[in-house]
Write a protein that holds these residues in place. Structure first.
Motif, mmCIF file in Angstrom:
data_model
loop_
_atom_site.group_PDB
_atom_site.id
_atom_site.type_symbol
_atom_site.label_atom_id
_atom_site.label_comp_id
_atom_site.label_asym_id
_atom_site.label_seq_id
_atom_site.Cartn_x
_atom_site.Cartn_y
_atom_site.Cartn_z
ATOM 1 N N UNK A 163 61.473 74.572 13.283
ATOM 2 C CA UNK A 163 60.545 75.583 12.805
ATOM 3 C C UNK A 163 60.626 76.812 13.703
ATOM 4 N N UNK A 164 60.687 77.994 13.088
ATOM 5 C CA UNK A 164 60.768 79.252 13.835
ATOM 6 C C UNK A 164 59.438 79.991 13.747
ATOM 7 N N UNK A 165 58.836 80.276 14.913
ATOM 8 C CA UNK A 165 57.619 81.086 14.972
ATOM 9 C C UNK A 165 58.005 82.549 15.140
ATOM 10 N N UNK A 166 57.467 83.416 14.292
ATOM 11 C CA UNK A 166 57.794 84.842 14.299
ATOM 12 C C UNK A 166 56.668 85.668 14.904
ATOM 13 N N UNK A 167 57.039 86.824 15.428
ATOM 14 C CA UNK A 167 56.090 87.835 15.860
ATOM 15 C C UNK A 167 56.583 89.195 15.408
ATOM 16 N N UNK A 263 58.476 79.594 9.900
ATOM 17 C CA UNK A 263 59.531 79.441 8.897
ATOM 18 C C UNK A 263 60.275 78.141 9.157
ATOM 19 N N UNK A 264 60.356 77.302 8.131
ATOM 20 C CA UNK A 264 61.011 76.007 8.247
ATOM 21 C C UNK A 264 62.473 76.117 7.821
ATOM 22 N N UNK A 265 63.360 75.660 8.672
ATOM 23 C CA UNK A 265 64.782 75.635 8.314
ATOM 24 C C UNK A 265 65.162 74.227 7.865
#
Length: 304
Positions: A163-167, A263-265
């Protein structure tokens, strides 16, 4: 092995040409000279007294009779392949060719060490590595795809990997030009650099959707590194994975209490009962590495 139609190998060749869409691609996959594939297919059509393939532009496509032949034959060819691969599996040999499609940024930041270790551990495996952001749906049982987007892939297996955490980030120079940015509305009104054409941007706060805004991207570029470079040079603001954004020294995180949403890869591949051993082992390696990465990210979040 021969049949009343000649060599079963020729039927196998025919199926591969249909799957690959050209003699050249089929010859590459089978490690055969293109002239050999062409000659044997011509001989097969002569024996059957049927036209199986025809040229349409640059592609080689099956005729109506060829489509029927492929539908009737391909499942049998897969069973033969599966039987051979099952024998290979029983002797603990990991060999063959695997194709992995993955975005550039995934490879550099996540997959590269796993691939290097995998190839050193299994010297008989040949890997076709495709680095781009195009959505390339797996076509054969030896194709793997890492992607965020699994739309239209209901017939595939999609395994969550990380999982990617965005800012939200911009360069220090750009922030100085923009003045005060205190709300998502202020942020949405800025110049944006994005990786795709989606213009509805969600703003999450404390794990819940807070509001959504439309943005008007000034630059759309389908590579994460190029997005980071553009933002670093002051062309606008972007939603970036935290672990990538922090590699750029001049970026400032804006409204850190907000984020785009995790965002789930996914690791995507065709469903198949008898999976090639090389594919199975690579899938296992990628899933194990992603589990390790997710644990490391969780520990960093807890520490913060």
């Amino acid at each position: 092995m021969d049949s009343i139609f000649g060599s079963v190998d020729d039927l196998f060749l025919f199926c591969k040409v249909v799957e690959q869409g050209s003699l050249q691609k089929a010859a590459h996959v089978l490690n055969l000279p293109q002239s050999t594939v062409s000659r044997r297919l011509a001989a097969l059509e002569t024996r059957l007294d049927l036209r199986l393939l025809e040229k349409k532009g640059r592609e080689l496509t099956p005729t109506e009779v060829g489509k029927l032949a492929f539908e009737n034959i391909s499942s049998g060819m897969e069973q033969i392949e599966s039987g051979i691969e099952s024998l290979t599996e029983q002797t603990n040999q990991v060999s063959g060719r695997v194709k992995l499609s993955i975005p550039h940024s995934f490879f550099r930041s996540f997959v590269a060490p796993t691939i290097e270790k995998f190839l050193k551990t299994y010297p008989k495996v040949h890997l076709d590595l495709v680095l781009n952001n195009d959505q390339s749906k797996p076509e054969t049982d030896r194709d793997l795809l890492i992607t965020f987007d699994i739309e239209d892939m209901d017939d595939m297996i999609a395994r969550p990997i990380f999982t990617a955490r965005h800012g939200f980030f911009a360069s220090q120079e750009y922030v100085q030009q923009c003045g005060t940015i205190s709300t998502p509305t202020d942020l949405a009104a800025l110049d944006w650099v994005t990786i795709d054409q989606k213009n509805k941007l969600p703003f999450f706060r404390n794990g819940k959707l807070h509001e959504e805004h439309l943005i008007n991207p000034r630059l759309i570029v389908n590579d994460l590194r190029a997005v980071i470079d553009a933002v670093s040079r002051g062309l606008g603001v972007a939603s970036l994975p935290l672990r990538h954004a922090k590699e750029a020294t001049n970026l400032v995180q804006l409204l850190p209490e907000y984020h785009r949403g995790d965002r789930q890869s996914f690791l995507v591949y065709k469903a198949r009962k008898y999976q090639p051993n090389a594919v199975r082992v690579l899938i296992k390696a990628l899933l194990e590495e992603s589990a390790f990465l997710d644990k490391a990210i969780t520990r960093r979040k807890d520490a913060n």
